[in-house]
Design an enzyme around this catalytic site. Structure first.
Site, PDB file in Angstrom:
ATOM      1  N   ASN A 279      -7.725  -2.221  14.291  1.00 57.46           N
ATOM      2  CA  ASN A 279      -9.151  -2.446  13.991  1.00 57.46           C
ATOM      3  C   ASN A 279      -9.360  -3.659  13.071  1.00 57.46           C
ATOM      4  O   ASN A 279     -10.441  -3.851  12.534  1.00 57.46           O
ATOM      5  CB  ASN A 279      -9.758  -1.192  13.358  1.00 57.46           C
TER       6      ASN A 279
ATOM      7  N   ASP B 144       0.822  -1.213   0.000  1.00 54.56           N
ATOM      8  CA  ASP B 144       0.000   0.000   0.000  1.00 54.56           C
ATOM      9  C   ASP B 144       0.858   1.266   0.000  1.00 54.56           C
ATOM     10  O   ASP B 144       2.078   1.209   0.194  1.00 54.56           O
ATOM     11  CB  ASP B 144      -0.964   0.002   1.203  1.00 54.56           C
TER      12      ASP B 144
ATOM     13  N   HIS C  12      -7.615  -4.238  10.209  1.00 58.21           N
ATOM     14  CA  HIS C  12      -7.320  -4.034   8.786  1.00 58.21           C
ATOM     15  C   HIS C  12      -6.058  -4.787   8.382  1.00 58.21           C
ATOM     16  O   HIS C  12      -5.184  -5.054   9.211  1.00 58.21           O
ATOM     17  CB  HIS C  12      -7.243  -2.545   8.417  1.00 58.21           C
TER      18      HIS C  12
ATOM     19  N   GLU D 143      -9.791  -1.550   5.198  1.00 61.15           N
ATOM     20  CA  GLU D 143     -10.387  -1.161   6.475  1.00 61.15           C
ATOM     21  C   GLU D 143     -11.705  -1.916   6.690  1.00 61.15           C
ATOM     22  O   GLU D 143     -12.231  -2.522   5.753  1.00 61.15           O
ATOM     23  CB  GLU D 143     -10.651   0.352   6.455  1.00 61.15           C
TER      24      GLU D 143
HETATM   25  C1  GLP Z   1      -0.775   0.462   8.674  1.00 62.05           C
HETATM   26  C2  GLP Z   1      -0.527  -0.192   7.312  1.00 62.05           C
HETATM   27  C3  GLP Z   1      -0.578  -1.688   7.367  1.00 62.05           C
HETATM   28  C4  GLP Z   1       0.174  -2.147   8.602  1.00 62.05           C
HETATM   29  C5  GLP Z   1      -0.640  -1.758   9.809  1.00 62.05           C
HETATM   30  C6  GLP Z   1      -0.011  -2.128  11.142  1.00 62.05           C
HETATM   31  O1  GLP Z   1      -1.821   1.372   8.667  1.00 62.05           O
HETATM   32  N1  GLP Z   1      -1.375   0.249   6.263  1.00 62.05           N
HETATM   33  O2  GLP Z   1      -0.036  -2.248   6.184  1.00 62.05           O
HETATM   34  O3  GLP Z   1       0.325  -3.538   8.575  1.00 62.05           O
HETATM   35  O4  GLP Z   1      -1.031  -0.400   9.778  1.00 62.05           O
HETATM   36  O5  GLP Z   1       1.056  -1.290  11.454  1.00 62.05           O
HETATM   37  P1  GLP Z   1       2.095  -1.592  12.599  1.00 62.05           P
HETATM   38  O6  GLP Z   1       2.897  -2.756  12.158  1.00 62.05           O
HETATM   39  O7  GLP Z   1       2.922  -0.345  12.703  1.00 62.05           O
HETATM   40  O8  GLP Z   1       1.315  -1.878  13.823  1.00 62.05           O
END
Ligand code: GLP
Length: 253
Positions: free
Chosen positions: A143, A69, A145, A150
């Site tokens: 949440n 992404d 995702h 989302e």
């Molecule tokens: C972000 C990204 C995801 C990521 C997630 C968790 O918003 N879009 O691809 O896996 O949140 O992030 P983290 O690993 O910092 O908890």
């Protein structure tokens, strides 16, 4: 579905790196190609550090790395772009350790594309031309995702422009100085594309993920309210759990 329990973050990163390195080597040898999909965020940082040395002496000319992404709009040069993050933490150090890895085999959604809809369509075409996805590594949003799919995302969706949920913006605001700088939209691979992969690895680390992972593991059926729950029906999904942070209360643990 398999749960891989790890006693701490370093062990999780090393275990997952060993698994992915082995698989990458196997695919490059047997199929002469490997398409690896990677996330950004804090969860995969240890994995990238552990993985690079393991791929040092392999011919990586046929390794393709796809990023899940990118914020939209977002300049590639911005320190907040996922482009910079994946470049700095994975692509550049991997190429430095092993110059057989080619930068033109890295694919990151373009946050600067003048037409985001066209960019999404072209990104799907690129994946199609690569012959599909072999390995997908995912982080998990608080949440539920995955990538930027989302709550409310559907299983039939491919790469698209999405609105980032309020709770995700709040959680991602830790990377920004001012709250109003946090992007509201992103380009993300869709659930359809993600679940089309041969093998999926989900990194579950950080106390903030405790509630959501317990919800997922105790669901009777996947629900669009928790996009990661669609992984429960995948034939080959591995949940890498950092037991230091996460206490699973399920019959599966
Ligand atoms: C972000 C990204 C995801 C990521 C997630 C968790 O918003 N879009 O691809 O896996 O949140 O992030 P983290 O690993 O910092 O908890």
């Amino acid at each position: 579905m398999q749960i891989i329990s790890c006693s701490n973050y370093d062990q999780l990163s090393q275990k997952l790196a060993n698994q992915i390195a082995q698989e990458v080597k196997h695919l490059l040898k047997m199929r002469k190609k490997c398409v690896l999909v990677v996330p950004t965020g804090s969860s995969p940082r240890g994995l990238y550090e552990a993985l690079i040395p393991l791929l040092k002496d392999v011919d990586l000319a046929n390794l393709h790395i796809v990023s899940l992404d990118e914020y939209y709009p977002m300049k590639k040069t911005s320190p907040h772009s996922y482009f910079q993050e994946i470049y700095t933490l994975l692509l550049e150090p991997l190429h430095r350790a092993n110059p057989t890895f080619r930068f033109d085999h890295a694919y990151i959604p373009n946050g600067e594309a003048p037409d985001p809809f066209k960019e999404c369509e072209q990104f799907d075409q690129k994946i199609y031309r690569l012959g599909g996805l072999d390995i997908v590594v995912l982080g998990l949003g608080v949440n539920g995702h995955i990538a930027f799919n989302e709550p409310g995302s559907r299983l039939e969706e491919t790469t698209r422009l999405v609105q980032i949920a309020q709770s995700t913006k709040q959680s991602n605001s830790r990377f920004f100085e001012h709250k109003d700088e946090v992007p509201k939209r992103a380009i993300t691979l869709g659930l359809k594309t993600i679940v089309s992969a041969q093998n999926i690895y989900v990194i579950v680390t950080g106390e903030s993920k405790n509630t959501i992972i317990n919800k997922i593991m105790n669901l009777a059926e996947p629900t669009s309210a928790i996009p990661a729950s669609y992984l429960l029906h995948h034939k080959s999904v591995f949940w890498y759990i950092n037991e230091h942070d996460i206490h699973l209360k399920t019959a599966l643990a």
